[in-house]
Design an enzyme around this catalytic site. Structure first.
Site, PDB file in Angstrom:
ATOM      1  N   ASP A  78       0.816  -1.211   0.000  1.00  0.00           N
ATOM      2  CA  ASP A  78       0.000   0.000   0.000  1.00  0.00           C
ATOM      3  C   ASP A  78       0.847   1.257   0.000  1.00  0.00           C
ATOM      4  O   ASP A  78       0.468   2.274  -0.578  1.00  0.00           O
ATOM      5  CB  ASP A  78      -0.934   0.005   1.216  1.00  0.00           C
ATOM      6  CG  ASP A  78      -2.179  -0.835   0.976  1.00  0.00           C
ATOM      7  OD1 ASP A  78      -2.126  -1.734   0.114  1.00  0.00           O
ATOM      8  OD2 ASP A  78      -3.193  -0.605   1.645  1.00  0.00           O
ATOM      9  N   CYS A 119       0.755  -8.272   4.785  1.00  0.00           N
ATOM     10  CA  CYS A 119       0.333  -6.885   4.605  1.00  0.00           C
ATOM     11  C   CYS A 119      -1.164  -6.731   4.384  1.00  0.00           C
ATOM     12  O   CYS A 119      -1.926  -7.687   4.421  1.00  0.00           O
ATOM     13  CB  CYS A 119       1.181  -6.225   3.521  1.00  0.00           C
ATOM     14  SG  CYS A 119       2.879  -5.942   4.123  1.00  0.00           S
ATOM     15  N   ASP A 120      -1.574  -5.495   4.106  1.00  0.00           N
ATOM     16  CA  ASP A 120      -2.926  -5.014   4.358  1.00  0.00           C
ATOM     17  C   ASP A 120      -4.078  -5.895   3.869  1.00  0.00           C
ATOM     18  O   ASP A 120      -4.965  -6.241   4.633  1.00  0.00           O
ATOM     19  CB  ASP A 120      -3.080  -3.621   3.746  1.00  0.00           C
ATOM     20  CG  ASP A 120      -2.172  -2.603   4.390  1.00  0.00           C
ATOM     21  OD1 ASP A 120      -1.028  -2.965   4.703  1.00  0.00           O
ATOM     22  OD2 ASP A 120      -2.581  -1.463   4.574  1.00  0.00           O
ATOM     23  N   LYS A 121      -4.121  -6.229   2.579  1.00  0.00           N
ATOM     24  CA  LYS A 121      -5.255  -6.975   2.047  1.00  0.00           C
ATOM     25  C   LYS A 121      -5.004  -8.471   2.062  1.00  0.00           C
ATOM     26  O   LYS A 121      -5.918  -9.277   1.893  1.00  0.00           O
ATOM     27  CB  LYS A 121      -5.585  -6.530   0.613  1.00  0.00           C
ATOM     28  CG  LYS A 121      -5.699  -5.021   0.454  1.00  0.00           C
ATOM     29  CD  LYS A 121      -6.609  -4.412   1.501  1.00  0.00           C
ATOM     30  CE  LYS A 121      -6.435  -2.916   1.643  1.00  0.00           C
ATOM     31  NZ  LYS A 121      -5.098  -2.439   1.939  1.00  0.00           N
ATOM     32  N   CYS A 191       4.874  -2.353   8.211  1.00  0.00           N
ATOM     33  CA  CYS A 191       5.273  -1.068   8.801  1.00  0.00           C
ATOM     34  C   CYS A 191       4.939  -1.012  10.291  1.00  0.00           C
ATOM     35  O   CYS A 191       3.929  -1.538  10.728  1.00  0.00           O
ATOM     36  CB  CYS A 191       4.628   0.080   8.035  1.00  0.00           C
ATOM     37  SG  CYS A 191       5.199   0.160   6.319  1.00  0.00           S
ATOM     38  N   GLU A 442      -6.907   4.703  -0.466  1.00  0.00           N
ATOM     39  CA  GLU A 442      -6.536   5.295   0.818  1.00  0.00           C
ATOM     40  C   GLU A 442      -6.048   6.719   0.604  1.00  0.00           C
ATOM     41  O   GLU A 442      -5.373   7.013  -0.379  1.00  0.00           O
ATOM     42  CB  GLU A 442      -5.428   4.472   1.480  1.00  0.00           C
ATOM     43  CG  GLU A 442      -5.892   3.108   1.942  1.00  0.00           C
ATOM     44  CD  GLU A 442      -4.801   2.303   2.614  1.00  0.00           C
ATOM     45  OE1 GLU A 442      -5.141   1.320   3.293  1.00  0.00           O
ATOM     46  OE2 GLU A 442      -3.615   2.654   2.468  1.00  0.00           O
ATOM     47  N   SER A 468      -5.401   4.933   5.149  1.00  0.00           N
ATOM     48  CA  SER A 468      -4.374   4.030   5.650  1.00  0.00           C
ATOM     49  C   SER A 468      -4.463   3.989   7.170  1.00  0.00           C
ATOM     50  O   SER A 468      -4.900   4.950   7.805  1.00  0.00           O
ATOM     51  CB  SER A 468      -2.994   4.546   5.236  1.00  0.00           C
ATOM     52  OG  SER A 468      -1.974   3.925   5.981  1.00  0.00           O
TER      53      SER A 468
END
Length: 551
Positions: A78, A119-121, A191, A442, A468
């Site tokens: 992202d 990570c995110d998704k 992160c 985002e 985000s």
């Protein structure tokens, strides 16, 4: 077992010949086949170490009597996708990941799975897939990166984005910006703040789908390699007992996850992902439940971007289980829920003490008596909108000001950078929702610019897009219905007064009912020329208030 469909009996001799082509011995073919879903790639910092995690999982599976077989899942960074068309391809990968994992699992007859996301998704996509295929599954992530360090203080990606805003405002030198660039992200891993990736990895523990430490053990620690081996061993025990994801991710477990979400101060993206995961589990998790749980759940953690502590600090303080043990002191969790450990939540968290009350506030002394996320409603968002309340400055919890309206993130960013946004404004960014974006981008660039330019205590931002986990401030996303679906955010004009009251969960356009009716009568939502996957996605995707699931 599913393996019997591909390796047992005379009819499956052709299948066995293909397993021999893979170099699998007869002994290996007789053991449970465990699919290891590897999210390894060389473009996402949170995934560059996953090859080592996968190797450790394979060893754990083999040690416990299984046959490990690796297949891939995609992942988008992202941070790298932020601020350009790449972000249109972030949320949409969640469904690609779920669909492709379903296809690979059911096509090849696996008996169990170990999901290795980060990570995110990637995490929610694989949780959705786990619920969908419903065979024994354990999660072990790649782990968070360590925080950076500048001028003796820890820092993370949110600080990097805000540094750009400070630079554009003339508050940061070229040399200092370069220092941020080189020191903010010092290791591999997701992160280092409580952003979306770490939020969802922590919630695997609360859901019961990940082992202790899955959300918090840093990527570079050898303990994560040990964790991965134990995950491989754990899935074999689940296979023997035939304990499946929907046995674990019950309605009660999802409520536990939402409760822990509120205590940790997780990313607002969890309000997209938890409903989508619940949908795959056959559970209806609507936004109204969030405020009910938030009303009784104290916020115990202020990790970045809300505060100056990081994932490594949460890990040292006792991790997610210590947070859950604090919550359990007031009976806020269902402790009877089963987990991949083979034990209940109550058994898992027993004796998990809070080792640092500066990182995890004791439940008697929370940051606030209510949770980290709030759902706002009103004429501007009748179906709901979401804000990370724990990351909003006290003076911005209630705000009223004139709208500055933009039909894209890029237009808003130009206005912010050129000084056209002033104290008191409410920035409105629309046509960035699931359908209108498409892909619900985002808005970290504009929110970081506002904070970096020193406007965080006087400017709010609302959008039908999303944020985000690194966003902080009075930033309200997921405004539903979105502009592209005829929502009222589409009729807001420059100068209209918008009222935000986070303690009362309200978001209102202060325009007369007669004027609203007149505008809505003539409102025709804008459309975009689309092709490829985004065109299919925009056609199928539901509202952000429903988790942006595909219908």
């Amino acid at each position: 077992m599913d393996r019997e469909n591909v390796v047992e009996g005379v009819q499956n001799a052709p299948h066995r010949s293909l397993f021999h082509a893979l170099g699998l011995t007869e002994e290996e073919q007789k053991r449970p086949l465990i699919g290891i879903v590897s999210s390894y790639n060389e473009i996402v910092p949170g995934h560059m170490n996953i090859d080592k995690i996968v190797d450790a999982v394979k060893l754990g599976v083999a040690m416990a009597g299984g046959t490990p077989i690796v297949f891939p899942a995609i992942a988008v960074c992202d941070g790298i996708a932020m601020g350009h068309q790449g972000m249109k391809y972030s949320l949409v990968t969640r469904d690609l990941i779920a669909d492709s994992t379903e296809a690979m699992t059911l096509a090849h007859g696996f008996d169990g799975l170990v999901m290795v996301p980060n990570c995110d998704k990637n995490v929610p996509g694989l949780l959705m897939a786990a619920a969908r295929v419903n065979i024994p599954t354990v999660f072990v992530s790649g782990g968070p990166m360590l925080a950076g360090k500048i001028d003796g203080c820890k820092t993370s990606l949110s600080s990097m984005f805000e540094a750009v805003g400070s630079y554009n405002a003339g508050k940061l030198s070229d040399e200092k910006l370069k220092e941020y660039e080189c020191k903010t992200c010092p290791t591999c891993g997701s992160c280092s703040g409580m952003y979306t990736a770490n939020s969802m990895n922590c919630l695997t523990e609360a859901l019961g789908m990940g082992l202790r430490g899955n959300g918090t053990i840093p990527a570079v620690y050898s303990k994560r390699i040990e964790l991965a081996k134990h995950a491989g061993m754990a899935v074999m025990e689940l296979v023997r007992k035939n304990t499946c994801p929907r046995d674990i991710m019950t309605e009660e477990a999802l409520m536990n996850a939402l409760t822990v979400d509120m205590a940790l101060g997780c990313s607002t993206n969890s309000m997209l992902h938890l409903p989508a995961i619940a949908h795959e589990c056959g559970v209806n998790l609507n936004l109204d439940v969030a405020n009910k749980i938030s009303a009784k759940t104290p916020n115990l953690c202020h990790l970045a971007p809300a505060g100056r502590t990081y994932m490594e600090d949460l890990n040292e303080a006792g991790g997610v289980y210590a947070v859950m043990n604090e919550l359990n002191k007031k009976g806020l969790l269902n402790t009877d829920c089963m987990t991949v450990t083979g034990k209940t939540i109550g058994e898992n968290i027993s004796g998990c003490e809070n080792l640092n009350p500066d990182v995890i506030r004791p439940i008697e002394n929370p940051y606030s008596e209510t949770g980290g996320i709030a759902v706002l409603r009103g004429n501007l968002a009748p179906d709901g909108s979401v804000v990370k309340r724990s990351a909003v400055l006290p003076e911005m919890l209630v705000h009223e000001g004139p709208a500055k309206v933009f039909d894209s993130e890029e237009d808003a960013q130009k206005a912010i950078n050129s000084g056209k946004i002033v104290a008191g404004d409410v920035v409105v960014i629309r046509y960035e929702g699931p359908k209108g974006g498409p892909g619900m981008r985002e808005m970290l660039n504009p929110t970081s610019a506002i904070m970096g330019m020193g406007l965080g205590n006087s400017v709010a931002l609302i959008t039908d897009g999303r944020f985000s986990g690194a966003t902080r401030g009075a930033c309200i996303g997921h405004v539903s219905p979105e502009a592209a679906s005829g929502g009222m955010i589409g009729i807001v004009k420059d100068g209209d007064i918008i009222s935000i009251n986070i303690p009362e969960n309200k978001l209102e356009l202060k325009v007369s009912d007669e004027e609203i009716e007149k505008r809505m009568a003539s409102f025709v939502p804008k459309t975009k020329e689309l092709s490829g996957y985004l065109k299919r996605y925009a056609t199928l995707v539901s509202s952000g208030a429903e988790g942006a699931v595909l219908n």
